[in-house]
Design a protein around this motif. Sequence first.
Motif, short mmCIF file in Angstrom:
data_model
loop_
_atom_site.label_atom_id
_atom_site.label_comp_id
_atom_site.label_asym_id
_atom_site.label_seq_id
_atom_site.Cartn_x
_atom_site.Cartn_y
_atom_site.Cartn_z
N MET A 125 0.68 -1.03 -0.13
CA MET A 125 0.18 0.00 -0.09
C MET A 125 0.86 1.29 0.00
SD MET A 125 -3.37 -0.58 2.15
CE MET A 125 -2.63 -1.06 3.60
N LEU A 126 1.96 1.31 0.77
CA LEU A 126 2.88 2.29 0.81
C LEU A 126 3.42 2.73 -0.42
CD1 LEU A 126 4.85 1.94 4.17
CD2 LEU A 126 3.29 3.80 3.59
N VAL A 127 3.90 1.53 -1.45
CA VAL A 127 4.20 1.98 -2.76
C VAL A 127 3.29 2.37 -3.46
CG1 VAL A 127 5.14 0.70 -4.49
CG2 VAL A 127 6.06 0.05 -2.29
N ALA A 128 2.17 1.59 -3.54
CA ALA A 128 0.88 1.95 -4.27
C ALA A 128 0.60 3.56 -4.34
CB ALA A 128 -0.34 1.25 -4.05
N THR A 129 0.65 4.00 -2.88
CA THR A 129 0.30 5.35 -2.54
C THR A 129 1.39 6.49 -3.29
OG1 THR A 129 -0.83 4.81 -0.45
CG2 THR A 129 -0.07 6.89 -0.64
N LEU A 130 2.68 5.83 -3.22
CA LEU A 130 3.78 6.57 -3.74
C LEU A 130 3.62 6.87 -5.19
CD1 LEU A 130 6.78 5.47 -1.44
CD2 LEU A 130 5.70 7.93 -1.25
N THR A 131 3.28 5.85 -5.94
CA THR A 131 3.08 5.65 -7.50
C THR A 131 1.64 6.28 -7.60
OG1 THR A 131 2.38 3.40 -7.41
CG2 THR A 131 4.68 3.84 -7.59
N GLY A 132 0.84 6.86 -6.78
CA GLY A 132 -0.52 7.61 -7.24
C GLY A 132 -1.69 6.79 -6.97
#
Length: 144
Positions: A125-132
Amino acid sequence: LVITQGRIQTLLRLEISPGDGIILLGSLAWALNMVGTRRLVHNATAIENTSYSMLFGTLVLLPLGFIFEHPLQNLAAASLNVHAAVVYLALCGSLLAYLLWFNGLEKIGSVRTAIFFNLAPVFTMLVATLTGTAPNVWQLAGAA
């Protein structure tokens, strides 16, 4: 929670997307692998566990690859970037990850190591959030 968005009937009727089904089956396979092999490998080193995991994983996945895909044709048609990405995933995403995982099992035991596996959705989720892509309420509930 994540796959069914809180509706157990969705899971009972198998009304899930193919991708979610694959993730669910993968999680079940991982759980069965960890529980089923625990007594067989309790005296094995991290390198032995990793070697056996890679060997048996390859023996199972290779025939499936030839049944459902055309690996030789795809290999010949793939660009150098694709080959480099596959090598990177094989070495870092598989070999190194499994070696570190089994080293953790060897050093701190299965119960404490399993806690770290639960961080996978959090980092996803953190990576997904960082990628928008912001997580939805069901993904947050599932991670919690």
